[in-house]
Design a protein around this motif. Sequence first.
Motif, short mmCIF file in Angstrom:
data_model
loop_
_atom_site.label_atom_id
_atom_site.label_comp_id
_atom_site.label_asym_id
_atom_site.label_seq_id
_atom_site.Cartn_x
_atom_site.Cartn_y
_atom_site.Cartn_z
N ILE A 101 -4.61 -30.77 10.06
CA ILE A 101 -3.60 -31.64 9.47
C ILE A 101 -2.38 -30.82 9.07
O ILE A 101 -2.51 -29.84 8.34
N CYS A 102 -1.20 -31.23 9.55
CA CYS A 102 0.02 -30.55 9.12
C CYS A 102 0.51 -31.19 7.83
O CYS A 102 0.73 -32.40 7.76
N VAL A 103 0.67 -30.37 6.78
CA VAL A 103 1.05 -30.91 5.47
C VAL A 103 2.53 -31.30 5.45
O VAL A 103 2.97 -32.01 4.55
N GLN A 104 3.29 -30.85 6.45
CA GLN A 104 4.72 -31.17 6.45
C GLN A 104 5.03 -32.44 7.25
O GLN A 104 5.57 -33.39 6.71
N CYS A 105 4.67 -32.47 8.54
CA CYS A 105 5.00 -33.64 9.36
C CYS A 105 3.86 -34.66 9.41
O CYS A 105 4.00 -35.72 9.97
N ARG A 106 2.72 -34.33 8.81
CA ARG A 106 1.59 -35.25 8.69
C ARG A 106 0.90 -35.55 10.01
O ARG A 106 0.18 -36.53 10.14
N LEU A 141 0.42 -25.67 8.42
CA LEU A 141 1.69 -25.99 9.06
C LEU A 141 1.49 -25.90 10.57
O LEU A 141 1.02 -24.88 11.08
N CYS A 142 1.87 -26.97 11.30
CA CYS A 142 1.73 -26.97 12.75
C CYS A 142 2.78 -26.00 13.33
O CYS A 142 3.73 -25.60 12.63
N PRO A 143 2.63 -25.61 14.61
CA PRO A 143 3.60 -24.65 15.18
C PRO A 143 5.05 -25.13 15.08
O PRO A 143 5.94 -24.33 14.77
N ASP A 144 5.31 -26.44 15.28
CA ASP A 144 6.69 -26.96 15.18
C ASP A 144 7.25 -26.75 13.79
O ASP A 144 8.39 -26.34 13.60
N CYS A 145 6.44 -27.07 12.76
CA CYS A 145 6.93 -26.95 11.38
C CYS A 145 7.09 -25.50 10.97
O CYS A 145 7.96 -25.18 10.15
N GLN A 146 6.29 -24.61 11.52
CA GLN A 146 6.47 -23.18 11.24
C GLN A 146 7.81 -22.71 11.79
O GLN A 146 8.54 -21.95 11.14
ZN LIG Z 1 4.07 -30.21 11.38
#
Ligand SMILES: [Zn+2]
Length: 151
Positions: A101-106, A141-146
């Motif tokens: 689960i990405c805490v930023q983009c959900r 954090l998913c790769p995009d959000c990183q």
């Molecule tokens: Zn994300």
Amino acid sequence: MTHRSADERRYTTIVERLKDADHRLTPQRLAIIELLTHADYHPSAQQLHQQLLPRFPSTSLATVYKTLHILTDLGEVLELGFSDDDTRYDARTTVPHIHLICVQCRRIIDTDIQPDPHLIEQLKQHSGYRILGHRIEFYGLCPDCQDNSGT
Ligand SMILES: [Zn+2]
Ligand SMILES: [Zn+2]
């Protein structure tokens, strides 16, 4: 990693289950199943509704929920409840699996990695429980959000 043919199979299976259970196969209902089986981010009812509106402007959120309840009752959709977020839905597989689960983009993605069988065995022995299933989630954090967090 693409799941195209697997997604198609899930779509066909779910449509057959609905037919067998004598549920109506409205165009909206079929579109919801299509979205659920082809989405890799575990959509919420609201997200499904937003995606349906361009094609079916008269679809209500209640229709989406009704379809999700039918599919959940049939055991074809897993419900992922979160205390701080909307319930998310998973129709791509009914086998328990580990979620990231990405805490930023959900975004919530599935992993093919199985939990260590020793862990389940240890839990059984420690608790005396008969383990029926599991729900394992990892947050980060998913790769995009990183990539985006640096700018
Ligand atoms: Zn994300
Ligand atoms: Zn999943």
